[in-house]
Scaffold this motif. Structure first.
Motif, PDB file in Angstrom:
ATOM      1  N   GLY A   1      -9.949   3.733  16.790  1.00  0.00           N
ATOM      2  CA  GLY A   1      -9.803   3.382  15.371  1.00  0.00           C
ATOM      3  C   GLY A   1      -9.929   4.611  14.482  1.00  0.00           C
ATOM      4  N   ALA A   2      -9.655   4.384  13.199  1.00  0.00           N
ATOM      5  CA  ALA A   2      -9.804   5.466  12.219  1.00  0.00           C
ATOM      6  C   ALA A   2     -11.271   5.877  12.125  1.00  0.00           C
ATOM      7  N   THR A   3     -12.176   4.912  12.335  1.00  0.00           N
ATOM      8  CA  THR A   3     -13.614   5.185  12.204  1.00  0.00           C
ATOM      9  C   THR A   3     -14.057   6.328  13.106  1.00  0.00           C
TER      10      THR A   3
ATOM     11  N   TYR B   1     -15.352   3.500   1.352  1.00  0.00           N
ATOM     12  CA  TYR B   1     -15.530   2.761   2.602  1.00  0.00           C
ATOM     13  C   TYR B   1     -16.843   3.227   3.233  1.00  0.00           C
TER      14      TYR B   1
ATOM     15  N   TYR C   1     -18.344   6.677   5.853  1.00  0.00           N
ATOM     16  CA  TYR C   1     -18.354   8.135   5.631  1.00  0.00           C
ATOM     17  C   TYR C   1     -19.776   8.694   5.532  1.00  0.00           C
TER      18      TYR C   1
ATOM     19  N   ASN D   1      -9.218   8.728   0.476  1.00  0.00           N
ATOM     20  CA  ASN D   1      -8.747   7.514   1.137  1.00  0.00           C
ATOM     21  C   ASN D   1      -7.601   6.932   0.308  1.00  0.00           C
TER      22      ASN D   1
ATOM     23  N   ASN E   1      -9.453   1.639  -0.124  1.00  0.00           N
ATOM     24  CA  ASN E   1     -10.317   0.465   0.013  1.00  0.00           C
ATOM     25  C   ASN E   1     -11.615   0.773  -0.727  1.00  0.00           C
TER      26      ASN E   1
ATOM     27  N   ASP F   1      -8.285   9.705   4.858  1.00  0.00           N
ATOM     28  CA  ASP F   1      -8.356   8.407   5.518  1.00  0.00           C
ATOM     29  C   ASP F   1      -7.141   7.598   5.075  1.00  0.00           C
TER      30      ASP F   1
ATOM     31  N   ALA G   1      -5.909   4.840   6.680  1.00  0.00           N
ATOM     32  CA  ALA G   1      -5.930   3.631   7.513  1.00  0.00           C
ATOM     33  C   ALA G   1      -4.873   2.611   7.066  1.00  0.00           C
ATOM     34  N   TYR G   2      -4.591   2.587   5.762  1.00  0.00           N
ATOM     35  CA  TYR G   2      -3.613   1.598   5.247  1.00  0.00           C
ATOM     36  C   TYR G   2      -2.275   2.260   4.929  1.00  0.00           C
TER      37      TYR G   2
ATOM     38  N   SER H   1      -5.002   4.060  11.436  1.00  0.00           N
ATOM     39  CA  SER H   1      -5.495   2.913  12.196  1.00  0.00           C
ATOM     40  C   SER H   1      -4.357   1.988  12.647  1.00  0.00           C
TER      41      SER H   1
ATOM     42  N   LYS I   1      -5.211  -1.705  11.631  1.00  0.00           N
ATOM     43  CA  LYS I   1      -4.789  -2.191  10.314  1.00  0.00           C
ATOM     44  C   LYS I   1      -3.279  -2.411  10.298  1.00  0.00           C
TER      45      LYS I   1
ATOM     46  N   LYS J   1      -9.384  -1.843  17.961  1.00  0.00           N
ATOM     47  CA  LYS J   1     -10.002  -0.573  17.569  1.00  0.00           C
ATOM     48  C   LYS J   1      -9.206   0.616  18.114  1.00  0.00           C
TER      49      LYS J   1
HETATM   50  C1  LIG Z   1     -10.646   2.732   4.348  1.00  0.00           C
HETATM   51  C2  LIG Z   1     -10.897   2.392   5.780  1.00  0.00           C
HETATM   52  N1  LIG Z   1     -10.970   3.380   6.668  1.00  0.00           N
HETATM   53  C3  LIG Z   1     -11.197   3.137   7.981  1.00  0.00           C
HETATM   54  C4  LIG Z   1     -11.367   1.853   8.424  1.00  0.00           C
HETATM   55  C5  LIG Z   1     -11.647   1.616   9.871  1.00  0.00           C
HETATM   56  O1  LIG Z   1     -10.496   1.490  10.617  1.00  0.00           O
HETATM   57  P1  LIG Z   1     -10.577   1.176  12.170  1.00  0.00           P
HETATM   58  O2  LIG Z   1     -10.855  -0.273  12.341  1.00  0.00           O
HETATM   59  O3  LIG Z   1      -9.238   1.599  12.711  1.00  0.00           O
HETATM   60  O4  LIG Z   1     -11.681   2.013  12.724  1.00  0.00           O
HETATM   61  C6  LIG Z   1     -11.320   0.791   7.528  1.00  0.00           C
HETATM   62  C7  LIG Z   1     -11.575  -0.580   7.997  1.00  0.00           C
HETATM   63  O5  LIG Z   1     -11.855  -1.493   7.243  1.00  0.00           O
HETATM   64  C8  LIG Z   1     -11.069   1.071   6.176  1.00  0.00           C
HETATM   65  O6  LIG Z   1     -11.022   0.088   5.269  1.00  0.00           O
END
Ligand SMILES: Cc1ncc(COP(=O)(O)O)c(C=O)c1O
Length: 385
Positions: free
Chosen positions: A99-101, A125, A128, A170, A174, A202, A204-205, A233, A236, A244
């Protein structure tokens, strides 16, 4: 049970249960319709399941290469080249992540030393700051404007010091849904040019932008790209948050340091899904069709809110919509969110929890990655308030 001494020595003593867990638990307890957490409630593409099953049956069940299956890294590099005109070498500049996390956590861990400052745009988010703190870094918050969530670039510039090691952006954002413009990215590029600051972008979206907007990836800007980890991600993008799966792209020198952490923290991620994703990405319509798909959901949801007291501006990107109750209540966003669950059986996220000092602008975040039936039910509740 007696509290152990180990628990008392937590490295994150100030981190409590996240708002997502608290709201999620309350929503389950009250059997509420859940528009809080960011995940779709419709089925993923069966084709991706079939491709993964096929990969498992073909025997791709042992470790993948550390950076990820080469075919997938190539597919990711091709996608970035096609969409943003930047060439990343799949051999040395792309890594497939949990995942991006994990991409964000690993990039922070690779570069943030004790005492380093990391600028974070708030609301942010929630992954971080704990990562910064765990590495001895100091998060430096820059609060976004609460009406249009634009960055005050002069304010951000004023926060840069000799200790600034990193900046995290980001876009699409989000929880606000704001999408950075080309001008935002150019201003950021100018501010960072005379510095050695590393950027985490970031994204992710990345594929969820509406009303003909463009996603201005950091990869599009030469100087930004030279200092950036672009983190994305698949969870997403392809409504498989439970898988993930994500990736990050960065110049070789940055990625080399990243991989030194990645090889020991993760090594490599689930092999069969990487094989499947490499094939799945060959059809660009699968991600190019997403803006229309989600915009239709956004418009459907907002169209249903015709009798509601909330005010709103249609979200620019992500699958989150903010609703503003400041005109009809002075209660805190947490109190309203809790009341919505307990008395009306609808869950959302109060966004003060993403803000510096829990600043409360009376905004609630709703995830509209839901079936029309769910959105209709949620809107009916909101219209009755
Ligand atoms: C802004 C942002 N970055 C990263 C993530 C995490 O992404 P992933 O589930 O791919 O780890 C989210 C998940 O809600 C998010 O909203």
């Amino acid at each position: 049970m007696e509290t152990s001494k180990h628990e008392l020595r937590s490295k994150l003593p100030n981190v409590a249960t996240t708002i997502f867990t608290r709201i999620g638990n309350l929503a389950r307890e009250h059997n509420a319709l859940d528009l809080s957490q960011g995940f779709p409630n419709f089925e993923m593409d069966p084709e991706l399941i079939a491709l993964t099953t096929e990969a498992m049956k073909k025997g791709f069940n042992q470790y993948a290469p550390m950076q990820g299956y080469f075919g997938l890294r190539t597919a990711i590099a091709d996608k970035i080249q096609r969409l943003h005109g930047r060439t990343y070498d799949p051999d040395t500049e792309i890594t497939v992540t949990v995942g991006a996390t994990q991409a964000i956590f690993t990039a922070i861990t690779a570069f943030v030393h004790p005492g380093d400052e990391v600028i974070v745009l708030k609301p942010a988010y929630d992954c971080y700051e704990p990562a910064i703190v765990l590495n001895g870094g100091i998060p430096i918050p820059v609060q976004l404007n609460n009406t249009d969530f634009k960055v005050d670039w002069a304010l951000l510039k004023s926060k840069i010091t000799a200790k600034t090691r990193m900046l995290i952006i980001n876009t699409p954002h989000n929880p606000s849904g704001r999408v950075f413009s080309e001008n935002d990215m150019l201003q950021l590029q100018e501010i960072l040019k005379p510095t050695n600051i590393i950027l985490i972008s970031d994204e992710a979206y990345e594929h969820l932008v509406f009303d003909e907007r463009v996603h201005w990836s950091a990869a599009r800007f030469t100087d930004l790209a030279s200092r950036t980890f672009v983190c994305a991600s698949f969870g997403k993008t392809f409504y498989i948050t439970g898988w993930k799966m994500g990736y990050c792209a960065a110049p070789k020198a940055l990625m080399t340091a990243f991989l030194k952490i990645h090889q020991f923290a993760v090594f490599s991620i689930h092999h069969p899904v990487q094989r499947a994703m490499a094939v799945y990405l060959q059809n660009a319509d699968r991600y190019l069709g997403l803006p229309a798909f989600y915009q239709q959901k956004r418009d459907f949801f907002l169209g249903q809110l015709d009798r509601s007291k909330f005010t709103f501006t249609p979200t620019e990107g992500t699958y989150f919509q903010l609703l503003d109750f400041s005109e009809w209540s002075n209660d805190s966003d947490e109190a309203i969110a809790e009341r919505l669950i307990v008395a009306h059986k609808l869950a959302c996220i109060p966004i003060s929890s993403f803000n510096e000092g829990r600043l409360d602008h009376r905004l609630l975040r709703f995830c509209f990655a839901k079936t029309e039936e769910t959105l209709e039910q949620a809107a009916a509740i909101l219209n009755r308030l």
